[in-house]
Design a protein around this motif. Sequence first.
Motif, short mmCIF file in Angstrom:
data_model
loop_
_atom_site.label_atom_id
_atom_site.label_comp_id
_atom_site.label_asym_id
_atom_site.label_seq_id
_atom_site.Cartn_x
_atom_site.Cartn_y
_atom_site.Cartn_z
N THR A 1 0.84 -1.21 0.00
CA THR A 1 0.00 0.00 0.00
C THR A 1 0.87 1.25 0.00
O THR A 1 0.61 2.20 -0.74
N ARG A 2 1.91 1.25 0.83
CA ARG A 2 2.82 2.41 0.89
C ARG A 2 3.49 2.64 -0.46
O ARG A 2 3.58 3.78 -0.93
N CYS A 3 3.95 1.57 -1.10
CA CYS A 3 4.60 1.71 -2.42
C CYS A 3 3.63 2.29 -3.44
O CYS A 3 3.99 3.19 -4.22
N ALA A 4 2.40 1.79 -3.44
CA ALA A 4 1.40 2.29 -4.38
C ALA A 4 1.13 3.78 -4.14
O ALA A 4 1.04 4.56 -5.10
N ARG A 5 1.01 4.17 -2.89
CA ARG A 5 0.74 5.58 -2.59
C ARG A 5 1.92 6.48 -2.95
O ARG A 5 1.74 7.58 -3.46
N LEU A 6 3.14 6.01 -2.68
CA LEU A 6 4.31 6.79 -3.07
C LEU A 6 4.39 6.92 -4.59
O LEU A 6 4.74 7.98 -5.11
N SER A 7 4.04 5.87 -5.30
CA SER A 7 4.05 5.90 -6.76
C SER A 7 3.02 6.91 -7.29
O SER A 7 3.30 7.66 -8.23
N GLU A 8 1.85 6.94 -6.67
CA GLU A 8 0.80 7.88 -7.08
C GLU A 8 1.22 9.32 -6.87
O GLU A 8 0.82 10.21 -7.62
N ARG A 9 2.02 9.57 -5.83
CA ARG A 9 2.47 10.94 -5.55
C ARG A 9 3.41 11.45 -6.63
O ARG A 9 3.48 12.65 -6.88
N GLY A 10 4.15 10.55 -7.23
CA GLY A 10 5.04 10.94 -8.33
C GLY A 10 6.13 11.91 -7.93
O GLY A 10 6.47 12.80 -8.69
N ASP A 11 6.68 11.77 -6.75
CA ASP A 11 7.74 12.66 -6.29
C ASP A 11 9.00 12.43 -7.13
O ASP A 11 9.66 11.41 -7.02
N GLN A 12 9.32 13.37 -7.97
CA GLN A 12 10.44 13.24 -8.89
C GLN A 12 11.80 13.39 -8.21
O GLN A 12 12.82 13.04 -8.78
N ASN A 13 11.82 13.93 -6.99
CA ASN A 13 13.09 14.19 -6.31
C ASN A 13 13.48 13.08 -5.33
O ASN A 13 14.44 13.23 -4.59
N ASP A 14 12.75 11.99 -5.35
CA ASP A 14 13.02 10.92 -4.40
C ASP A 14 12.64 9.60 -5.07
O ASP A 14 11.87 9.58 -6.02
N THR A 15 13.18 8.51 -4.56
CA THR A 15 12.81 7.21 -5.11
C THR A 15 12.02 6.44 -4.06
O THR A 15 12.23 6.61 -2.86
N ILE A 16 11.15 5.60 -4.54
CA ILE A 16 10.35 4.77 -3.64
C ILE A 16 11.25 3.85 -2.84
O ILE A 16 11.08 3.69 -1.63
N GLU A 17 12.24 3.28 -3.50
CA GLU A 17 13.14 2.35 -2.83
C GLU A 17 13.89 3.03 -1.69
O GLU A 17 14.02 2.49 -0.60
#
Length: 91
Positions: free
Chosen positions: A50-66
């Motif tokens: 769920t956290r990965c999906a939400r981070l992906s939806e945010r599309g923060d270009q200055n950070d990586t999900i990993e």
Amino acid sequence: KFNGWYYGTTNKQFHETCNLFIMTPAGIKHITPVDRKKCTIIYLDIADTTRCARLSERGDQNDTIERRMYADDIDFKDFNTYDIIVNNSNF
């Protein structure tokens, strides 16, 4: 300090202006025992998928999900100084 930026809360914000803060365990450690009695700490323990999906939806270009997931795993390892835990992603 993160990526050259400083993050924090002033005493005025903490005592007068705001009533909700998003903090890491490191930030929580700075709350004085007197102030801690006035706080309710809610820990959102949400599944990694769920956290990965939400981070992906945010599309923060200055950070990586990993990087974010790895840092959170380290920051919140053995975290137990909360009053309420929420582990339902639909809370």
